[in-house]
Design a protein around this motif. Structure first.
Motif, mmCIF file in Angstrom:
data_model
loop_
_atom_site.group_PDB
_atom_site.id
_atom_site.type_symbol
_atom_site.label_atom_id
_atom_site.label_comp_id
_atom_site.label_asym_id
_atom_site.label_seq_id
_atom_site.Cartn_x
_atom_site.Cartn_y
_atom_site.Cartn_z
ATOM 1 N N SER A 6 9.455 12.919 -25.169
ATOM 2 C CA SER A 6 10.840 13.616 -26.180
ATOM 3 C C SER A 6 11.836 12.921 -25.492
ATOM 4 O O SER A 6 12.811 12.618 -26.119
ATOM 5 C CB SER A 6 10.903 15.419 -26.219
ATOM 6 N N GLN B 2 9.993 18.468 -31.703
ATOM 7 C CA GLN B 2 9.206 18.665 -31.045
ATOM 8 C C GLN B 2 8.884 20.389 -31.541
ATOM 9 O O GLN B 2 8.651 21.063 -32.026
ATOM 10 C CB GLN B 2 9.291 18.725 -29.783
ATOM 11 N N ASP C 172 8.102 13.827 -33.759
ATOM 12 C CA ASP C 172 7.088 14.558 -32.041
ATOM 13 C C ASP C 172 6.221 15.669 -32.229
ATOM 14 O O ASP C 172 6.595 16.913 -32.742
ATOM 15 C CB ASP C 172 8.645 14.634 -31.359
ATOM 16 N N GLU C 173 5.542 15.213 -31.768
ATOM 17 C CA GLU C 173 4.071 16.528 -31.821
ATOM 18 C C GLU C 173 4.084 17.700 -33.009
ATOM 19 O O GLU C 173 4.624 18.063 -33.260
ATOM 20 C CB GLU C 173 4.567 17.834 -31.363
HETATM 21 MG MG LIG Z 1 8.073 17.244 -25.500
#
Ligand SMILES: [Mg+2]
Ligand SMILES: Nc1ncnc2c1ncn2[C@@H]1O[C@H](COP(=O)(O)OP(=O)(O)OP(=O)(O)O)[C@@H](O)[C@H]1O
Lengths: 331, 254
Positions: free
Chosen positions: B46, B88, B179-180
C-alpha cells in the motif's frame, strides 16, 4: 407543473407573501409595524449569513469568524461612504465591502482552508477576535472606540417614508438572493464536489480534483456575500463601533445551523428564524445569555443533532421504536 | 522498450521514522499488462501505491508515468495524467448515491466553474450532460442500474467495492491501480469483480492489482512482483513466482 420550476415558484410565493407583510401589518396594527420590521430585517439578513455558513459547512469548513467578515463589510462601507466620502454611491460601498471581505477570505482561506476542522475553527475565531483591538486602536481609518457614524441609506431607499420599511424590503431581497445562489450551487456539480469534500476529501483528491481550490472558492464566495450583508447592516444601524459585532455574531451564525440542522438548506433558515426571534428576549438576559446558549448547544448536540428540521423524523423514529419494543415484550 | 512501459518505478525508498517501508524498489509495467503486486502483510504494497499516486513522497527514487516523471506532483495532478487508484479500505462518499459517487470520478467534473454553476449557462448544461452520460455508461458497464439511486452506505460490502472501482474507471484511466479489491468478498463476488477487471483489461486498460487472493492473482496476472519487508524479492510470470523459494519462505515464514 414542471418539477424544475417548483422550487422557484415556491420561493417566489413565499417572497411575495413576505412582501405583503408590511402593508398588512400597517393595516391591522400600525403601531406594531416598526418593531416587526426590525425583527424581520434581522431574521432575513441572518438567513443570508446562515446559508453562507451552511454552504461552507458542506465543504467541511466550520467558521467561527463570520462576524469578522460582517465587520469588514460594514467598516469598509462606513469608511468609504461616510467617514471619508470616497464613494458617493452607497451601493458601490456595499460592493467594496464585499470585495474587501472576499480578498481577506482569499488570503486567510488559502492559508487555513486545508487544515482540520478544529484548527480552521480556531483560526477563524481568533481572526474575528483580532479585529476588535485593531479597530479600537486606530482613529484613522477605523474611528477608534467611537467607530463610524452617519452611515447613509442606499440610494432609492429614501423613497420609503419610514426607513425600516425600506430596509425590510432590502433585507428580503438579500435573503432570497442568497437563497437563490446557495441553492443553485448546492444543486450543481460544484455543490456535489463541495458535499463530497465534506465527506471524504482524500477521495475527492483521488478523483483528480484540487480540494484546496474548491474550499477556498466556497469560503471566498461565502465571505463575499456575508460582506454585502455587513454593508447593509452598517446603513441600517447608521453607526457602527468595535462593539457592534461581537463573538456572539459569529456564534449565532453557527447556532442557526445547529438549531435548524445542517442536513438541508432549510436548517439554517429555520434556525435563523428561531434564534433571531429568541435573541430579542435573550438580549435582556445579559450575561445569562451564555447560559441559555450553553443549554441550547448541549440539547441539540446530544438530543437532536439533526436540528429542528429533523424533529418530525426523530419523533416518528422514537415512536416506532417504542411500539417495536412493546412488540418484543409481548413476544 | 521504454515507450512500451506505462509505469516505471526506480529505486524507490520510503521510511517512516526508523521503519523502512520500501527499500530501493524498482519495477515497471508495460502497456496493457495485468500486473500483480503481492507480499505478506506489512510488506509495503500500500505504501508503494501511495508513493506512486502522490499521497506520500518517497525519500529516494522516482516514478515515471507514461513517459513523464510524476514524483513530486500533486496527487490530483497525477490522477489527471490518467492514473486511477482505489483504496484498500472501502472508501466511498457514503452519504451520496451510487450515481453521484461515480459522477465524482468523471473527468469533466474538474472543468465546472462556480459562475457557470450558479447561472446554469449552456456550457454548464453541456458539461452536466457529459458527466451524466459518462456516469450512466459506468453504471451500465458494472451492472449497477438497480442500485444507481441508492445511498452508498446502504449497499452490501461487495457492491461498495464495485462502486469504488466505478469511481476509479469513470475518467477512463490508462492505468488502474487496485489495492486489495477482493478482500472481504464472498466467492461469487470475487468472480464478479475479477470479471469486470478482466474485461477492462481486455479493452486496453492497464491493470495493477494488489491482492492476497492467490488464486485470482495467479489466474489473471501476466506479471507479478513480490515485496517482503520493503524489498523486492521476486519478479516474473505466475508459474515462476509459485516455484520461487524466496517467495515461499517469505509467505510461510522461517
Ligand atoms: Mg495494504
Ligand atoms: N503513514 C504511515 N506511517 C507510519 N508507518 C506506516 C504508514 N503507512 C504504512 N506504514 C507502515 O509501513 C509498513 C508497510 O505498510 P503497508 O500498508 O504498505 O503494508 P501492505 O503491504 O499494504 O500490507 P497489507 O497486506 O496488510 O495491506 C507497515 O509496517 C506499516 O505499519
Amino acid at each position: 407543473m414542471n418539477s424544475r420550476l417548483a422550487p422557484y415558484l415556491t420561493a417566489l410565493a413565499v417572497m411575495a407573501a413576505l412582501a405583503l407583510v408590511p402593508p398588512l401589518i400597517k393595516f391591522i396594527a400600525p403601531d406594531k409595524w416598526e418593531l416587526t420590521a426590525h425583527i424581520g430585517i434581522k431574521i432575513l439578513l441572518n438567513v443570508g449569513f446562515g446559508l453562507c455558513l451552511w454552504m461552507m459547512l458542506q465543504a467541511g469548513e466550520l467558521s467561527l469568524g463570520q462576524g469578522g467578515f460582517i465587520t469588514i463589510g460594514a467598516y469598509t462601507t462606513g469608511i468609504l461612504v461616510a467617514k471619508y466620502n470616497l464613494i458617493s454611491v452607497v451601493w458601490l460601498g456595499y460592493l467594496a465591502g464585499a470585495l474587501a471581505a472576499a480578498v481577506i477570505a482569499l488570503m486567510l482561506g488559502y492559508l487555513i482552508v486545508h487544515l482540520k476542522r478544529i484548527f480552521f475553527l480556531l483560526v477563524t475565531w481568533s481572526f474575528a477576535e483580532m479585529l476588535h483591538p485593531v479597530l479600537t486602536s486606530f482613529e484613522h481609518p477605523f474611528g477608534g472606540a467611537m467607530g463610524i457614524i452617519d452611515i447613509p441609506a442606499p440610494e432609492g431607499l429614501t423613497l420609503f417614508s419610514e426607513s425600516w420599511t425600506g430596509y425590510y424590503y432590502l433585507a428580503l431581497i438579500y435573503g432570497f438572493a442568497v437563497l437563490w445562489i446557495v441553492w443553485r450551487i448546492a444543486g450543481s456539480k460544484v455543490g456535489l464536489i463541495t458535499k463530497s469534500i465534506g465527506q471524504n476529501d482524500t477521495l475527492v483528491t483521488f478523483c483528480g480534483l484540487y480540494v484546496r481550490k474548491y474550499k477556498v472558492m466556497i469560503f471566498v464566495l461565502g465571505c463575499f456575500i456575508t460582506g454585502i450583508g455587513g454593508g447593509i447592516l452598517a446603513s441600517y444601524l447608521t453607526a457602527i463601533s468595535p462593539e457592534t459585532f461581537t463573538f456572539f455574531t459569529s456564534l449565532d451564525i453557527i447556532m442557526f445551523n445547529l438549531i435548524g440542522g445542517m442536513g438541508t438548506m432549510a436548517g439554517p433558515i429555520v434556525g435563523a428564524v428561531i434564534l433571531s426571534g429568541l435573541n430579542e428576549y435573550l438580549f435582556a438576559a445579559g450575561y445569562w445569555r451564555m447560559v441559555v446558549y450553553g443549554l441550547i448547544i448541549i440539547f441539540f448536540i446530544t438530543l437532536l443533532p439533526g436540528g429542528m428540521v429533523s424533529l418530525p423524523a426523530a419523533l416518528r423514529k422514537r415512536f416506532t421504536r417504542k411500539t417495536k419494543k412493546q412488540e418484543v415484550g409481548l413476544g | 522498450m521504454a515507450d512500451r512501459s506505462i509505469l516505471r518505478v526506480e529505486n524507490v525508498s520510503k521510511n517512516f521514522g526508523g521503519l523502512v517501508a520500501l527499500s530501493e524498489v524498482s519495477f515497471h509495467i508495460e502497456k496493457g499488462d495485468f500486473f500483480g503486486l503481492i507480499g505478506p502483510n506489512g510488506a509495503g504494497k500500500s505504501v508503494m501505491v501511495n508513493v506512486i499516486s502522490g499521497l506520500y513522497s518517497p525519500n529516494k527514487g522516482r516514478v515515471e508515468f507514461d513517459g513523464r516523471q510524476i514524483t513530486g506532483l500533486r496527487p490530483d495532478r497525477i490522477i489527471r495524467e490518467g492514473l486511477s487508484r482505489t483504496f484498500q479500505h472501502s472508501t466511498l462518499f457514503f452519504d451520496l448515491s451510487v450515481r453521484e459517487n461515480i459522477m465524482m470520478g468523471v473527468r469533466a467534473m474538474a472543468d465546472m466553474g462556480l459562475a457557470e454553476a450558479i447561472l446554469g449557462s449552456s456550457s454548464a448544461r453541456s458539461k452536466d450532460k457529459a458527466i451524466e452520460d459518462r456516469s450512466q455508461e459506468v453504471i451500465d458497464l458494472l451492472g449497477l442500474e438497480q442500485q444507481a439511486e441508492e445511498v452508498a452506505a446502504n449497499l452490501p460490502y461487495g457492491l461498495q467495492k464495485i462502486v469504488a472501482i466505478g469511481i476509479a474507471i469513470a475518467p477512463k484511466p490508462k492505468l488502474l491501480i487496485l489495492d486489495e479489491p477482493l478482500t472481504g468478498l464472498v466467492a461469487a463476488e470475487v468472480d464478479q469483480v475479477m470479471g469486470h477487471i478482466a474485461s477492462l483489461n481486455q479493452q486496453g486498460m492497464t491493470i495493477f492489482i494488489i491482492e492476497h487472493n492467490m488464486r485470482a492473482v495467479m489466474n489473471f496476472c501476466s506479471r507479478i512482483v513480490v515485496l517482503s519487508f520493503g524489498n523486492k524479492i521476486a519478479e516474473g510470470a505466475p508459474g515462476e513466482i509459485q516455484r520461487n523459494r524466496e517467495v515461499i519462505k517469505s509467505y510461510l515464514g522461517e
